[in-house]
Design a protein around this motif. Sequence first.
Motif, PDB file in Angstrom:
ATOM      1  N   ASP A  12     -13.753 -27.868 101.846  1.00 26.13           N
ATOM      2  CA  ASP A  12     -13.636 -29.117 101.816  1.00 26.13           C
ATOM      3  C   ASP A  12     -12.665 -30.008 101.021  1.00 26.13           C
ATOM      4  O   ASP A  12     -12.111 -29.954 100.291  1.00 26.13           O
ATOM      5  N   PRO A  13     -12.290 -30.448 101.934  1.00 28.36           N
ATOM      6  CA  PRO A  13     -10.926 -31.541 101.678  1.00 28.36           C
ATOM      7  C   PRO A  13     -11.529 -32.641 100.650  1.00 28.36           C
ATOM      8  O   PRO A  13     -12.181 -33.119 100.731  1.00 28.36           O
ATOM      9  N   ASP A  14     -10.330 -32.869  99.984  1.00 25.35           N
ATOM     10  CA  ASP A  14     -10.365 -33.644  98.620  1.00 25.35           C
ATOM     11  C   ASP A  14     -11.028 -35.047  99.558  1.00 25.35           C
ATOM     12  O   ASP A  14     -10.317 -35.974 100.022  1.00 25.35           O
ATOM     13  N   PRO A  15     -12.651 -36.051  99.006  1.00 29.52           N
ATOM     14  CA  PRO A  15     -12.522 -36.961  99.795  1.00 29.52           C
ATOM     15  C   PRO A  15     -12.097 -37.482  98.706  1.00 29.52           C
ATOM     16  O   PRO A  15     -12.581 -39.341  98.682  1.00 29.52           O
ATOM     17  N   SER A  16     -11.538 -38.444  97.701  1.00 29.26           N
ATOM     18  CA  SER A  16     -10.732 -39.669  97.114  1.00 29.26           C
ATOM     19  C   SER A  16     -10.075 -40.508  97.569  1.00 29.26           C
ATOM     20  O   SER A  16     -10.819 -41.328  97.416  1.00 29.26           O
ATOM     21  N   CYS A  20     -12.104 -43.575  96.514  1.00 32.12           N
ATOM     22  CA  CYS A  20     -11.576 -44.835  95.306  1.00 32.12           C
ATOM     23  C   CYS A  20     -10.295 -45.409  95.688  1.00 32.12           C
ATOM     24  O   CYS A  20      -9.559 -44.615  96.306  1.00 32.12           O
ATOM     25  N   SER A  22      -6.479 -46.060  94.974  1.00 33.67           N
ATOM     26  CA  SER A  22      -5.161 -45.257  94.363  1.00 33.67           C
ATOM     27  C   SER A  22      -4.906 -46.364  93.323  1.00 33.67           C
ATOM     28  O   SER A  22      -4.953 -47.404  93.694  1.00 33.67           O
ATOM     29  N   THR A 138     -19.354 -34.073 102.983  1.00 31.39           N
ATOM     30  CA  THR A 138     -19.344 -32.621 102.944  1.00 31.39           C
ATOM     31  C   THR A 138     -20.022 -32.444 101.560  1.00 31.39           C
ATOM     32  O   THR A 138     -20.088 -33.340 100.787  1.00 31.39           O
ATOM     33  N   ARG A 140     -18.511 -30.757  99.201  1.00 32.73           N
ATOM     34  CA  ARG A 140     -17.429 -31.818  97.880  1.00 32.73           C
ATOM     35  C   ARG A 140     -18.307 -32.485  97.294  1.00 32.73           C
ATOM     36  O   ARG A 140     -18.030 -33.023  95.995  1.00 32.73           O
ATOM     37  N   THR A 141     -18.020 -33.230  98.582  1.00 32.65           N
ATOM     38  CA  THR A 141     -19.083 -35.020  97.915  1.00 32.65           C
ATOM     39  C   THR A 141     -19.829 -35.162  97.432  1.00 32.65           C
ATOM     40  O   THR A 141     -19.998 -36.086  96.456  1.00 32.65           O
ATOM     41  N   LEU A 144     -20.149 -34.791  93.938  1.00 33.95           N
ATOM     42  CA  LEU A 144     -19.752 -35.640  92.834  1.00 33.95           C
ATOM     43  C   LEU A 144     -20.711 -36.694  92.802  1.00 33.95           C
ATOM     44  O   LEU A 144     -21.025 -37.142  91.737  1.00 33.95           O
ATOM     45  N   CYS A 153     -19.131 -43.425  89.335  1.00 37.06           N
ATOM     46  CA  CYS A 153     -18.968 -42.504  91.230  1.00 37.06           C
ATOM     47  C   CYS A 153     -18.789 -43.597  91.575  1.00 37.06           C
ATOM     48  O   CYS A 153     -19.608 -44.550  91.705  1.00 37.06           O
TER      49      CYS A 153
END
Length: 200
Positions: A12-16, A20, A22, A138, A140-141, A144, A153
């Motif tokens: 899965d792609p990075d959800p940050s 968050c 930046s 996802t 992956r999320t 977290l 978080c």
Amino acid sequence: MPGHIKKTSGPDPDPSPWLCVSHELKEKNKAKPYDPKKSVWVPNKADGGYLEGLLESKEGNKCKVNVNGEVKVFKEDQVCQVNPPKFDCSDDMASLTFLGDACVLWNSVVRYINQLIYTYSGLFCIAINPYKRFPIYTLRTMELYIGKRRNECPPHIFAIAEGAYQGMMNTGNNQSILITGESGAGKTENTKKVISYFAT
């Protein structure tokens, strides 16, 4: 996935970027011009929103405010102070120095423009429907948020679901999550996400 990105096989792609703030955005916000004594919000009759201006003078209950180079007169109760730029994109609106309507609206707008659709407001989690898909639901999320406290978080419906689950496990009492909003706000979608979080 965002509407223009098709998921391929693999992780899965990075959800940050969608969760968050930046470092670059924080620095950009801090560089914004700001005068702690003169920066104010005033109502914009054209669209019902607010405009940022500089307080020129105050006489009785009337304030002269410079808005885009034009000096206008407003009643004192219509003028609201602007939060320092370091608070732009704040995760929790309860942490804002000034909590007027304009300040809350501005923080919501800035987060929405930067594709950060979830924001806390004290005990509540505000979601603004982006009308497109972001990769923030996802597996992956979800990972977290499992076993984490809400303040550990970024704001998300999964954090609310995790808080309810932990409350049920720790106290043995039933928990509830109230999802409310206007038509098209995303109530059904967020309810589906909570159920899928519990099911995983």
